[in-house]
Design a protein around this motif. Structure first.
Motif, mmCIF file in Angstrom:
data_model
loop_
_atom_site.group_PDB
_atom_site.id
_atom_site.type_symbol
_atom_site.label_atom_id
_atom_site.label_comp_id
_atom_site.label_asym_id
_atom_site.label_seq_id
_atom_site.Cartn_x
_atom_site.Cartn_y
_atom_site.Cartn_z
ATOM 1 N N ALA A 282 -9.658 -2.496 -24.784
ATOM 2 C CA ALA A 282 -9.389 -2.479 -23.309
ATOM 3 C C ALA A 282 -8.090 -2.075 -22.784
ATOM 4 N N HIS A 283 -7.975 -1.827 -21.474
ATOM 5 C CA HIS A 283 -6.924 -1.252 -21.222
ATOM 6 C C HIS A 283 -6.311 -1.885 -19.780
ATOM 7 N N LEU A 284 -5.105 -1.944 -19.536
ATOM 8 C CA LEU A 284 -4.598 -2.616 -18.274
ATOM 9 C C LEU A 284 -4.216 -1.552 -17.269
ATOM 10 N N ALA A 285 -4.615 -1.745 -16.184
ATOM 11 C CA ALA A 285 -4.435 -0.814 -14.896
ATOM 12 C C ALA A 285 -3.547 -1.625 -13.910
ATOM 13 N N LEU A 286 -2.715 -1.027 -13.169
ATOM 14 C CA LEU A 286 -2.086 -1.813 -12.261
ATOM 15 C C LEU A 286 -1.650 -0.791 -11.118
ATOM 16 N N SER A 287 -1.800 -1.268 -9.932
ATOM 17 C CA SER A 287 -1.564 -0.659 -8.706
ATOM 18 C C SER A 287 -1.492 -1.297 -7.188
ATOM 19 N N PRO A 288 -0.736 -0.590 -6.325
ATOM 20 C CA PRO A 288 -0.375 -1.505 -5.199
ATOM 21 C C PRO A 288 -1.890 -1.896 -4.422
ATOM 22 N N ASP A 289 -1.688 -2.548 -3.303
ATOM 23 C CA ASP A 289 -2.737 -3.245 -2.660
ATOM 24 C C ASP A 289 -3.821 -2.186 -2.392
#
Length: 254
Positions: free
Chosen positions: A108-115
């Motif tokens: 599993a990988h975690l991805a984060l980004s603005p709205d």
């Protein structure tokens, strides 16, 4: 050394699953897709897919991220393009019974980004949407439309999602990861709302402003102001060069 016999070991497949988090309407949300094929047809799941024979894990995760969201993985050592997202490996899940088709190990990988905008469904998914993590991980154990009964996430994705959310919640305490939820220039108030959404708490604006502006290397003034929050112009900042916060932003006990 005894000869190696590949037939002595069972074959298994490798997949990548993505915990894609963003903040929408002041709530921490995750991307989920409705599966269009068995197993768990019709159930909500995290986006992901099988690793191809010519891919490494990072490449497979980056490909799935592009296919599911249109975002590219951001290389921290180079300038971030407009459609970049923070992407990091989360954990590996290998319970023998996690997939009824065959033995499947997921990285599993975690991805984060603005709205982010409304998602598009691809692959074997016939629907995709952003859902508040509180609804996905609530006591009901699932998420659905207003006219649907809540259903558990497919496979072991509830566990993977919970691990990804906790990774995000803990990392914004001691790193600058919270800025990954913000645009390139943001106000202290917008950053505070990220912390509030991820942690699920309400923070004192004055104390928060003092802490983040007083932490060396966390924020750098961009030289501009904005009125997008209404009221008086607010100073704009961008992420500084610090990756570790000292002192850390400790999560309030709730």
């Amino acid at each position: 050394m005894s000869p190696y016999d590949p037939s002595a070991y069972p074959a298994f497949a490798v997949t990548v699953d993505l915990v894609v988090l963003t903040v929408r309407r002041h709530a921490l949300c995750a991307l989920v897709v409705r599966r269009g094929e068995p197993p768990f047809q019709g159930r909500w799941a995290l986006p992901g897919g099988f690793v191809k024979a010519d891919e490494d894990l990072a490449g497979a995760a980056a490909r799935e991220l592009v296919e599911e969201t249109g975002l590219c993985a951001h290389d921290p050592v180079s300038p971030a393009p407009g459609n970049a997202a923070h992407l990091e490996q989360l954990a590996t899940y290998g319970d023998p019974g996690r997939d009824p088709r065959m033995r499947v190990v997921s990285v599993a990988h975690l991805a984060l980004s603005p709205d982010l905008p409304a998602p598009r469904a691809g692959g074997d998914a016939n629907n995709a949407r952003w859902a508040p993590v509180d609804a996905l991980l609530g006591q009901e154990g699932g998420f659905g439309r207003e006219d649907e009964q809540p259903a558990q996430l497919a496979f072991d994705h509830a566990r993977i999602l919970a691990d990804g959310v906790e990774r995000a919640r803990s990392k914004i305490e001691y790193s600058s990861l919270a800025t990954a939820f913000c645009p390139s220039e943001f106000t202290v108030g917008e950053l505070r709302r990220v912390y509030e959404a991820v942690w699920g708490v309400v923070l004192d604006p004055r104390n928060f402003h003092r802490k983040v502006t007083g932490t060396p290397g966390f924020l750098v003034p961009s030289g501009g102001t904005t009125t997008r929050q209404g009221g008086r112009p607010a100073q704009l900042f961008r992420a500084g060069g610090a990756t570790v916060l000292n002192p850390p932003m400790l999560r309030p006990e709730v």
